[in-house]
Design an enzyme around this catalytic site. Structure first.
Site, PDB file in Angstrom:
ATOM      1  N   ARG A   1       0.843  -1.195   0.000  1.00  0.00           N
ATOM      2  CA  ARG A   1       0.000   0.000   0.000  1.00  0.00           C
ATOM      3  C   ARG A   1       0.882   1.250   0.000  1.00  0.00           C
ATOM      4  O   ARG A   1       1.956   1.262   0.593  1.00  0.00           O
ATOM      5  CB  ARG A   1      -0.909   0.024   1.225  1.00  0.00           C
ATOM      6  CG  ARG A   1      -2.166  -0.819   1.076  1.00  0.00           C
ATOM      7  CD  ARG A   1      -3.046  -0.719   2.292  1.00  0.00           C
ATOM      8  NE  ARG A   1      -2.435  -1.343   3.446  1.00  0.00           N
ATOM      9  CZ  ARG A   1      -1.840  -0.691   4.431  1.00  0.00           C
ATOM     10  NH1 ARG A   1      -1.786   0.622   4.433  1.00  0.00           N
ATOM     11  NH2 ARG A   1      -1.295  -1.359   5.435  1.00  0.00           N
TER      12      ARG A   1
ATOM     13  N   TYR B   1      -1.684  -3.302  -6.825  1.00  0.00           N
ATOM     14  CA  TYR B   1      -1.445  -4.010  -5.566  1.00  0.00           C
ATOM     15  C   TYR B   1      -2.728  -4.140  -4.725  1.00  0.00           C
ATOM     16  O   TYR B   1      -3.500  -3.164  -4.622  1.00  0.00           O
ATOM     17  CB  TYR B   1      -0.363  -3.300  -4.733  1.00  0.00           C
ATOM     18  CG  TYR B   1      -0.295  -3.877  -3.336  1.00  0.00           C
ATOM     19  CD1 TYR B   1       0.291  -5.125  -3.119  1.00  0.00           C
ATOM     20  CD2 TYR B   1      -0.896  -3.235  -2.262  1.00  0.00           C
ATOM     21  CE1 TYR B   1       0.287  -5.700  -1.860  1.00  0.00           C
ATOM     22  CE2 TYR B   1      -0.900  -3.796  -0.999  1.00  0.00           C
ATOM     23  CZ  TYR B   1      -0.310  -5.030  -0.805  1.00  0.00           C
ATOM     24  OH  TYR B   1      -0.335  -5.616   0.432  1.00  0.00           O
ATOM     25  N   GLY B   2      -2.877  -5.261  -4.068  1.00  0.00           N
ATOM     26  CA  GLY B   2      -4.030  -5.606  -3.215  1.00  0.00           C
ATOM     27  C   GLY B   2      -4.771  -4.432  -2.605  1.00  0.00           C
ATOM     28  O   GLY B   2      -5.835  -4.016  -3.076  1.00  0.00           O
TER      29      GLY B   2
ATOM     30  N   LYS C   1      -9.646  -2.443   1.639  1.00  0.00           N
ATOM     31  CA  LYS C   1      -9.370  -1.278   2.487  1.00  0.00           C
ATOM     32  C   LYS C   1     -10.196  -0.070   2.046  1.00  0.00           C
ATOM     33  O   LYS C   1     -10.631   0.723   2.866  1.00  0.00           O
ATOM     34  CB  LYS C   1      -7.884  -0.944   2.469  1.00  0.00           C
ATOM     35  CG  LYS C   1      -6.996  -2.121   2.866  1.00  0.00           C
ATOM     36  CD  LYS C   1      -7.262  -2.583   4.272  1.00  0.00           C
ATOM     37  CE  LYS C   1      -6.695  -3.966   4.492  1.00  0.00           C
ATOM     38  NZ  LYS C   1      -6.034  -4.188   5.740  1.00  0.00           N
TER      39      LYS C   1
ATOM     40  N   HIS D   1     -10.618  -2.488  11.397  1.00  0.00           N
ATOM     41  CA  HIS D   1      -9.513  -3.308  10.900  1.00  0.00           C
ATOM     42  C   HIS D   1      -9.278  -4.436  11.910  1.00  0.00           C
ATOM     43  O   HIS D   1      -8.299  -4.409  12.662  1.00  0.00           O
ATOM     44  CB  HIS D   1      -8.270  -2.415  10.761  1.00  0.00           C
ATOM     45  CG  HIS D   1      -7.154  -3.040   9.994  1.00  0.00           C
ATOM     46  ND1 HIS D   1      -5.851  -2.623  10.123  1.00  0.00           N
ATOM     47  CD2 HIS D   1      -7.142  -4.039   9.090  1.00  0.00           C
ATOM     48  CE1 HIS D   1      -5.082  -3.342   9.325  1.00  0.00           C
ATOM     49  NE2 HIS D   1      -5.829  -4.200   8.687  1.00  0.00           N
TER      50      HIS D   1
ATOM     51  N   SER E   1      -1.492  -3.972  10.064  1.00  0.00           N
ATOM     52  CA  SER E   1      -1.123  -4.891   8.990  1.00  0.00           C
ATOM     53  C   SER E   1       0.215  -5.560   9.305  1.00  0.00           C
ATOM     54  O   SER E   1       1.156  -4.897   9.726  1.00  0.00           O
ATOM     55  CB  SER E   1      -0.985  -4.123   7.671  1.00  0.00           C
ATOM     56  OG  SER E   1      -2.157  -3.407   7.400  1.00  0.00           O
TER      57      SER E   1
ATOM     58  N   CYS F   1       0.884  -7.791  11.633  1.00  0.00           N
ATOM     59  CA  CYS F   1       1.128  -8.070  13.057  1.00  0.00           C
ATOM     60  C   CYS F   1       0.418  -9.336  13.535  1.00  0.00           C
ATOM     61  O   CYS F   1       0.251  -9.534  14.741  1.00  0.00           O
ATOM     62  CB  CYS F   1       0.706  -6.887  13.919  1.00  0.00           C
ATOM     63  SG  CYS F   1       1.749  -5.441  13.683  1.00  0.00           S
TER      64      CYS F   1
ATOM     65  N   LYS G   1      -2.807 -10.824  12.538  1.00  0.00           N
ATOM     66  CA  LYS G   1      -4.263 -11.029  12.635  1.00  0.00           C
ATOM     67  C   LYS G   1      -4.650 -12.376  12.028  1.00  0.00           C
ATOM     68  O   LYS G   1      -5.455 -13.108  12.593  1.00  0.00           O
ATOM     69  CB  LYS G   1      -5.032  -9.913  11.901  1.00  0.00           C
ATOM     70  CG  LYS G   1      -5.130  -8.609  12.679  1.00  0.00           C
ATOM     71  CD  LYS G   1      -6.144  -7.639  12.095  1.00  0.00           C
ATOM     72  CE  LYS G   1      -5.857  -7.215  10.667  1.00  0.00           C
ATOM     73  NZ  LYS G   1      -4.540  -6.602  10.469  1.00  0.00           N
TER      74      LYS G   1
ATOM     75  N   ASP H   1      -9.344  -9.921   8.893  1.00  0.00           N
ATOM     76  CA  ASP H   1      -8.823  -8.583   8.615  1.00  0.00           C
ATOM     77  C   ASP H   1      -9.813  -7.455   8.889  1.00  0.00           C
ATOM     78  O   ASP H   1      -9.407  -6.386   9.316  1.00  0.00           O
ATOM     79  CB  ASP H   1      -8.372  -8.511   7.144  1.00  0.00           C
ATOM     80  CG  ASP H   1      -7.502  -7.300   6.845  1.00  0.00           C
ATOM     81  OD1 ASP H   1      -6.658  -6.942   7.687  1.00  0.00           O
ATOM     82  OD2 ASP H   1      -7.661  -6.702   5.769  1.00  0.00           O
TER      83      ASP H   1
ATOM     84  N   SER I   1       5.035 -10.351   0.328  1.00  0.00           N
ATOM     85  CA  SER I   1       4.406 -11.254  -0.645  1.00  0.00           C
ATOM     86  C   SER I   1       3.157 -11.863   0.000  1.00  0.00           C
ATOM     87  O   SER I   1       3.088 -12.038   1.209  1.00  0.00           O
ATOM     88  CB  SER I   1       5.386 -12.335  -1.094  1.00  0.00           C
ATOM     89  OG  SER I   1       5.946 -13.011   0.009  1.00  0.00           O
ATOM     90  N   ARG I   2       2.191 -12.187  -0.839  1.00  0.00           N
ATOM     91  CA  ARG I   2       0.849 -12.486  -0.316  1.00  0.00           C
ATOM     92  C   ARG I   2       0.232 -13.718  -0.948  1.00  0.00           C
ATOM     93  O   ARG I   2       0.602 -14.126  -2.051  1.00  0.00           O
ATOM     94  CB  ARG I   2      -0.086 -11.302  -0.623  1.00  0.00           C
ATOM     95  CG  ARG I   2       0.317  -9.987   0.043  1.00  0.00           C
ATOM     96  CD  ARG I   2      -0.345  -9.816   1.352  1.00  0.00           C
ATOM     97  NE  ARG I   2       0.097  -8.642   2.096  1.00  0.00           N
ATOM     98  CZ  ARG I   2      -0.539  -8.206   3.186  1.00  0.00           C
ATOM     99  NH1 ARG I   2      -1.604  -8.824   3.644  1.00  0.00           N
ATOM    100  NH2 ARG I   2      -0.083  -7.165   3.842  1.00  0.00           N
TER     101      ARG I   2
ATOM    102  N   GLY J   1       0.305 -20.563  18.663  1.00  0.00           N
ATOM    103  CA  GLY J   1      -0.704 -21.368  19.359  1.00  0.00           C
ATOM    104  C   GLY J   1      -0.767 -21.071  20.852  1.00  0.00           C
ATOM    105  O   GLY J   1      -1.828 -21.163  21.484  1.00  0.00           O
TER     106      GLY J   1
ATOM    107  N   ASN K   1      -0.749 -18.384  22.230  1.00  0.00           N
ATOM    108  CA  ASN K   1      -1.618 -17.230  22.516  1.00  0.00           C
ATOM    109  C   ASN K   1      -2.995 -17.675  23.013  1.00  0.00           C
ATOM    110  O   ASN K   1      -3.769 -16.881  23.536  1.00  0.00           O
ATOM    111  CB  ASN K   1      -1.758 -16.344  21.273  1.00  0.00           C
ATOM    112  CG  ASN K   1      -0.442 -15.653  20.934  1.00  0.00           C
ATOM    113  OD1 ASN K   1       0.428 -15.511  21.797  1.00  0.00           O
ATOM    114  ND2 ASN K   1      -0.279 -15.241  19.689  1.00  0.00           N
TER     115      ASN K   1
HETATM  116  O1  SAT Z   1      -2.229  -4.731   1.579  1.00  0.00           O
HETATM  117  S1  SAT Z   1      -3.552  -4.785   2.143  1.00  0.00           S
HETATM  118  O2  SAT Z   1      -4.009  -3.425   2.448  1.00  0.00           O
HETATM  119  O3  SAT Z   1      -4.479  -5.396   1.241  1.00  0.00           O
HETATM  120  C1  SAT Z   1      -3.467  -5.682   3.585  1.00  0.00           C
HETATM  121  C2  SAT Z   1      -2.994  -4.848   4.697  1.00  0.00           C
HETATM  122  O4  SAT Z   1      -2.042  -4.088   4.564  1.00  0.00           O
HETATM  123  O5  SAT Z   1      -3.578  -4.943   5.778  1.00  0.00           O
HETATM  124 MN    MN Z   2      -5.223  -5.473   6.992  1.00  0.00          MN
END
Ligand code: SAT
Ligand code: MN
Length: 591
Positions: free
Chosen positions: A78, A206-207, A215, A235, A257, A259, A261, A284, A375-376, A501, A503
């Protein structure tokens, strides 16, 4: 489907048809394709994407239905500096957002979009955010010239006819226009027009910049609408935790983001917790609204996970590994010679040879990472072995606890509970975290990230805090609020808490606090678990003194922490609710 079938509108909604006509006149595509979300269509688009070099087919024996995309190296995260909230006044967007007037932004982007799809195909992507039939769900239509976006939206949302069916003849839908242009950071804008329920995104594929349901709609436009319509767009992950006696508690968690989730929402309890079960509603985003039962109900507006690959493994998150074992689009990971995927942390041993995310030959001697740090994987939630039965429930799930958390090497204890809602809002508002690779810019710098919404709040952050405080009077049975930090380190830089785990131990205490079962004592920061009430049984190689260190409240560190809140408080000064200033005074006096 032959392309022709998709060339006619699959809706009679005149507002949609009119808008698509206007956009087509502006962008001048060679062809218009209306998406219906069918399997046939997916097959065709996938073949076209492969032929165009946008996707690479992965090893179908190992990864059935999985494909690989490599982005431009300038387009991997982002871009907050290119993200704008375009409200009539700058004050409505507030000091934490970039602002431009709607008129100026529209003029600028009209210039970029004019003729931008010449020689290209324009896809009309209807999508539903939230379960079909839910009063909390919302419809968006994304117009895009990116087939990668179309195929990703198909995973991440309920895409296709279902959205037009939900919309009917209603004119209330989000209008999203996405033009790739030449994917140049110089011509990259992610522009939100909350007052028009519209988004225009150009210059990025990008995503978070280009999958407009995520988002842009679910958080930035969503938070703006939520404030007007008396709900919360956050979020946050949503998970259910079930005790051996069948008591089910739903909690949400706001972490910035990168961390954890996704990991937390798919947690597998350690063997000691026989009979305990964690199920995922979302990883998310949470949309939450007071229900008729007096509780806050949450839905996950998404239908897939867009997770960070590096660090994900059979050890850290087996549910995520299973989720992305089929029908997944991988972006910017590394490839093995037999077209399997790899990233740092996936396996203990590093493959001898890879193709890195930039398409270069890579060996363990290479200086750079094989997979990009951001990378995703984009994977359908229905693949998740831990998917909650309630994930598709139009009524959502009743929330008992809201957990705030960041990535902090110092200062922040493992867990504490806020004294009440207003204190909890203060805890969320003053959240901090070290920056990660999910956004462009420096990594590892501590910054304030209120409620993990700093990059995602679609209006004035001070007004957003006021909205949170106001919600108190609309929710008769308020969720309890907690703060966690899995990332505290000792003097030698080692994590004090094993995380993942384990946690579950923290989660169990939280769930039991919500049910009035667990003990706590009053510390300056809030309620904290008493040593006996924190279940450490069955933890291998864990020394109890590490828990004490992880829970320690160091007055000197907290003096600095409270002082460092000045930056945020001053920035938001004009709109900061007095309650928060008061909470800060109270904290200082308790310390
Ligand atoms: O890259 S995204 O915004 O889709 C995911 C994130 O950063 O939480
Ligand atoms: Mn996110």
């Amino acid at each position: 489907m032959d392309a022709k079938t998709g060339s006619k509108p699959n809706t009679t909604n005149s507002a949609v048809i009119r808008w698509v006509k206007d956009v087509a006149a502006l962008c001048q595509p060679d062809e218009i394709v209306w998406c219906n979300g069918s399997e046939k269509e997916k097959k065709l688009f996938t073949e076209q994407a492969i032929a165009a070099g946008v996707l690479i087919e992965l090893n179908q024996k190992k990864l059935p239905g999985c494909y690989y995309h490599r982005s431009k190296p300038n387009d991997v995260a982002r871009t907050e500096q290119a993200t704008f909230i375009c409200t009539e006044t700058a004050h409505e967007a507030g000091a934490t957002n970039n602002w431009m007037s709607p008129r100026e932004m529209h003029n600028k982007l009209r210039g970029f979009c004019t003729g931008a799809m010449r020689g290209r195909t324009m896809y009309i992507v209807p999508y539903l955010m939230g379960p079909a039939g839910s009063p909390m769900s919302k419809v968006g239509v994304e117009i895009t010239d990116s087939i990668y976006v179309v195929l990703s939206m198909r995973i991440m949302t309920r895409m296709g006819q279902v959205a037009f069916d939900h919309l009917g003849n209603n004119e209330d839908f989000n209008r999203g226009l996405h033009c790739m242009l030449d994917v140049d950071p110089e011509r990259r804008y992610i522009a939100h027009f909350p007052q028009e329920n519209a988004i225009i995104s150009v210059g990025s594929n990008y995503g978070g910049n280009a999958l407009l349901g995520k988002k842009c709609l679910a958080l930035r436009i969503g938070s703006y609408l939520a404030q007007r319509e008396c709900w919360l767009a956050e979020h946050m992950l949503i998970l259910g935790v079930e005790s051996p006696t069948g008591e089910k508690t739903f909690v949400t968690g706001a972490f910035p983001s990168g961390c954890g989730k996704t990991n937390f929402s798919m947690l597998i309890p350690p063997p000691h917790f026989a009979g305990w079960k964690v199920t995922t509603v979302g990883d998310d985003i949470a949309w939450m609204k007071p229900g008729s039962d007096g509780r806050l109900h949450a839905i996950n507006p998404e239908a897939g996970y867009f997770g960070v690959a590096p660090g994900t493994s059979e050890q850290t998150n087996p549910n995520a590994m299973a989720t992305m074992s089929c029908d997944t689009i991988y972006t910017n990971v590394a490839l093995t010679p037999d077209l399997d995927v790899w990233w740092e942390g996936k396996t203990e041993s590093t493959p001898k040879e890879l193709i890195d995310w930039k398409g270069q030959r890579w060996t363990p001697d290479s200086k750079e990472k094989a997979a990009h740090a951001n990378s995703r994987f984009a994977a359908p939630m229905k693949n998740n072995p831990a998917l909650a039965r309630e994930a598709d429930d139009p009524q959502g799930v009743p929330i008992s606890a809201i957990i705030f958390g960041g990535r902090r090497a110092t200062t922040m204890p493992l867990v504490y509970q806020a004294f009440n809602w207003i204190h909890g809002v203060y805890v969320g508002a003053t959240m901090t975290s070290e920056t990660t690779a999910a956004a462009t810019g420096a990594v590892g710098q501590v910054r304030r990230d209120p409620m993990a919404m700093l990059p995602f709040c679609g209006y004035n952050m001070g007004h957003y805090f006021q909205h949170w405080l106001r919600m108190r009077s609309h929710i008769p049975i308020l969720p309890r609020i907690f703060h966690v930090n899995w990332f505290r380190k000792d003097e030698s830089g080692k994590y004090l808490w094993p995380g993942y785990g384990e946690n579950m131990r923290v989660l169990k205490w939280i769930a039991e606090r919500c049910r009035g079962h667990a003990q706590a004592w009053e510390a300056p920061l809030g309620w904290v678990p008493s040593a006996d009430d924190f279940d450490l049984d069955g933890m291998k190689n864990f020394d109890r003194t590490r828990l004490a260190k992880a829970q320690a409240i160091d007055t000197e560190e907290w003096r600095r922490e409270v002082l460092s809140q000045d930056g945020l408080f001053l920035k938001l000064y004009a709109d900061l609710p007095k309650e928060l200033t008061f909470q800060r005074e109270l904290l200082v006096s308790r310390l």
